[in-house]
Write an enzyme that holds these catalytic residues in place. Structure first.
Site, PDB file in Angstrom:
ATOM      1  N   ARG A 173       0.826  -1.209   0.000  1.00 21.78           N
ATOM      2  CA  ARG A 173       0.000   0.000   0.000  1.00 21.78           C
ATOM      3  C   ARG A 173       0.860   1.259   0.000  1.00 21.78           C
ATOM      4  O   ARG A 173       0.343   2.371  -0.066  1.00 21.78           O
ATOM      5  CB  ARG A 173      -0.930   0.014   1.232  1.00 21.78           C
ATOM      6  CG  ARG A 173      -2.006  -1.063   1.188  1.00 21.78           C
ATOM      7  CD  ARG A 173      -2.869  -1.036   2.440  1.00 21.78           C
ATOM      8  NE  ARG A 173      -3.969  -0.113   2.314  1.00 21.78           N
ATOM      9  CZ  ARG A 173      -5.252  -0.430   2.527  1.00 21.78           C
ATOM     10  NH1 ARG A 173      -5.609  -1.637   2.883  1.00 21.78           N
ATOM     11  NH2 ARG A 173      -6.198   0.480   2.393  1.00 21.78           N
ATOM     12  N   TYR A 176       0.627   4.312  -2.436  1.00 16.44           N
ATOM     13  CA  TYR A 176      -0.443   5.275  -2.180  1.00 16.44           C
ATOM     14  C   TYR A 176      -0.172   6.065  -0.895  1.00 16.44           C
ATOM     15  O   TYR A 176      -0.185   7.302  -0.901  1.00 16.44           O
ATOM     16  CB  TYR A 176      -1.770   4.512  -2.083  1.00 16.44           C
ATOM     17  CG  TYR A 176      -2.993   5.388  -2.030  1.00 16.44           C
ATOM     18  CD1 TYR A 176      -3.353   6.193  -3.099  1.00 16.44           C
ATOM     19  CD2 TYR A 176      -3.814   5.367  -0.909  1.00 16.44           C
ATOM     20  CE1 TYR A 176      -4.493   6.981  -3.042  1.00 16.44           C
ATOM     21  CE2 TYR A 176      -4.963   6.152  -0.857  1.00 16.44           C
ATOM     22  CZ  TYR A 176      -5.289   6.957  -1.919  1.00 16.44           C
ATOM     23  OH  TYR A 176      -6.416   7.728  -1.863  1.00 16.44           O
ATOM     24  N   GLY A 179       3.022   8.000  -1.375  1.00 11.84           N
ATOM     25  CA  GLY A 179       2.790   8.954  -2.464  1.00 11.84           C
ATOM     26  C   GLY A 179       2.005  10.152  -1.964  1.00 11.84           C
ATOM     27  O   GLY A 179       2.342  11.313  -2.243  1.00 11.84           O
ATOM     28  N   VAL A 218     -15.014  -1.761   0.957  1.00 13.12           N
ATOM     29  CA  VAL A 218     -15.888  -2.587   1.786  1.00 13.12           C
ATOM     30  C   VAL A 218     -17.375  -2.263   1.593  1.00 13.12           C
ATOM     31  O   VAL A 218     -18.198  -3.187   1.528  1.00 13.12           O
ATOM     32  CB  VAL A 218     -15.437  -2.504   3.276  1.00 13.12           C
ATOM     33  CG1 VAL A 218     -15.648  -1.125   3.876  1.00 13.12           C
ATOM     34  CG2 VAL A 218     -16.129  -3.549   4.107  1.00 13.12           C
ATOM     35  N   VAL A 219     -17.749  -0.996   1.448  1.00  8.74           N
ATOM     36  CA  VAL A 219     -19.173  -0.656   1.345  1.00  8.74           C
ATOM     37  C   VAL A 219     -19.753  -1.205   0.038  1.00  8.74           C
ATOM     38  O   VAL A 219     -20.780  -1.897   0.041  1.00  8.74           O
ATOM     39  CB  VAL A 219     -19.399   0.871   1.460  1.00  8.74           C
ATOM     40  CG1 VAL A 219     -20.850   1.216   1.189  1.00  8.74           C
ATOM     41  CG2 VAL A 219     -18.993   1.368   2.846  1.00  8.74           C
ATOM     42  N   THR A 239     -11.388  -7.186  12.711  1.00  9.88           N
ATOM     43  CA  THR A 239     -11.629  -6.214  13.794  1.00  9.88           C
ATOM     44  C   THR A 239     -11.291  -4.790  13.343  1.00  9.88           C
ATOM     45  O   THR A 239     -11.270  -3.866  14.155  1.00  9.88           O
ATOM     46  CB  THR A 239     -10.751  -6.546  15.025  1.00  9.88           C
ATOM     47  OG1 THR A 239      -9.404  -6.704  14.565  1.00  9.88           O
ATOM     48  CG2 THR A 239     -11.212  -7.797  15.736  1.00  9.88           C
ATOM     49  N   THR A 241     -11.419  -1.042  11.973  1.00  9.60           N
ATOM     50  CA  THR A 241     -12.437   0.009  12.098  1.00  9.60           C
ATOM     51  C   THR A 241     -12.183   1.049  11.020  1.00  9.60           C
ATOM     52  O   THR A 241     -11.042   1.242  10.579  1.00  9.60           O
ATOM     53  CB  THR A 241     -12.368   0.700  13.476  1.00  9.60           C
ATOM     54  OG1 THR A 241     -11.070   1.250  13.644  1.00  9.60           O
ATOM     55  CG2 THR A 241     -12.684  -0.268  14.599  1.00  9.60           C
TER      56      THR A 241
END
Ligand SMILES: O=c1ccn([C@@H]2O[C@H](COP(=O)(O)OP(=O)(O)O[C@H]3OC[C@@H](O)[C@H](O)[C@H]3O)[C@@H](O)[C@H]2O)c(=O)[nH]1
Length: 280
Positions: A173, A176, A179, A218-219, A239, A241
């Site tokens: 990751r 990003y 960056g 995720v949505v 777990t 958030t």
């Protein structure tokens, strides 16, 4: 003259911003405000364009390479006299006369920004340099959409602005995270060195209409899976958030108002809303 920062380092005094183009004061100049939105064909960008086009004194120019964005998101504005759409990759310089720059261009979903990580870094670093160079040349105010990912795997919850994060510089990751961190650094260095007026909005997980169903976030994943009657893919450890925000709230409060109203007024409004919520 120098002033102390919270970490004890010295900071040079901010220069006054460069003079905007004389065209802005021209008697026959048609539009009051010419605004560039990079990444304006994307999910958040297209909602921002809708908001900007509400004001009849705004002329909006979108620059997008359509890697994750789509002309479809802007179809209601194509052909409008105050709207212009340019196929352009921000890693190439763009020479144009504008008063404000909303710099959103960059793939934001992990599946897309990991697809070509070198290109993601180029977009964030060279793309932001190009937009800052443009802002400097024409004296435009510039807003960068940064990300919650600048905190990496944060050790503090919730993250305050004084927290600097816990970022892996060599992970998948990082293209990003790092960056966007460099992009933020460039914004502040152009502000300190050249007096450019800057805004940085760290965007958290945003959802709403025009979100790509294959976006991988995720949505959209959970909604698409639920509609198809498939099991929801809860990734390990399960777990995690996130702070979720509806797209119109993100665009109006965190991007549009932040760029449009004075900073003092913006902070006063934030304090007001904080006080309202904390008294609920
Ligand atoms: O199908 C899924 C997708 C994701 N997840 C988990 O849900 C969490 C959220 O993941 P998302 O892919 O929605 O995206 P993230 O919150 O990590 O980052 C995203 O939102 C914030 C933006 O600033 C970033 O640009 C964007 O990458 C992660 O912990 C992920 O592992 C699932 O459990 N199942």
């Amino acid at each position: 003259m120098a002033k102390n920062t919270s970490n004890g380092e010295h900071q040079t005094t901010t220069k006054p911003p460069p003079t905007p183009s004389p065209l802005r004061n021209s008697k026959f100049f048609q539009s009051n405000m010419r605004i560039l939105v990079t990444g304006g064909a994307g999910f958040i960008g297209s909602h921002l364009v809708d908001k900007l086009m509400e004001n009849e004194k705004n002329e909006v120019i979108v620059a997008d390479n359509y890697f994750t964005g789509s002309k479809d998101n802007l179809k209601k504005w194509i052909g409008h006299p105050r709207f212009e759409l340019i196929r352009h990759d921000v890693t190439e310089p763009l020479l144009i006369e504008v008063d404000k720059i909303y710099h959103l261009a960059c793939p934001a979903s992990p599946i897309f920004y990991k697809h070509n990580p070198v290109k993601t870094i180029k977009t964030n670093v060279i793309g932001t340099l190009n937009m800052l160079g443009l802002a400097k040349r024409v004296g435009a105010r510039i807003l960068l959409t940064s990300t919650s990912e600048v905190y990496g795997d944060p050790l503090e919850h919730p993250q305050t602005e004084s927290y600097w994060g816990n970022v892996n510089p060599i992970g998948v990751r990082s293209c990003y995270d790092e960056g966007k961190r460099v992009a933020e650094t460039l914004m502040f260095d152009y502000h300190r060195q050249h007096g450019i007026e800057i805004r940085i909005a760290r965007i958290f997980n945003t959802y709403g209409p025009r979100m790509n169903i294959d976006d991988g976030r995720v949505v959209s994943n959970f909604i698409a899976q639920a509609l198809r009657g498939e099991p929801l893919t809860v990734q390990a450890p399960g777990t995690q958030t996130r702070s979720f925000c509806y797209v119109s709230d993100m665009v109006c409060e965190n991007i549009y108002n932040f760029m449009t109203i004075g900073l003092t007024m913006y902070w006063l409004l934030l304090r007001f809303f904080e006080a309202q919520f904390s008294s609920c």
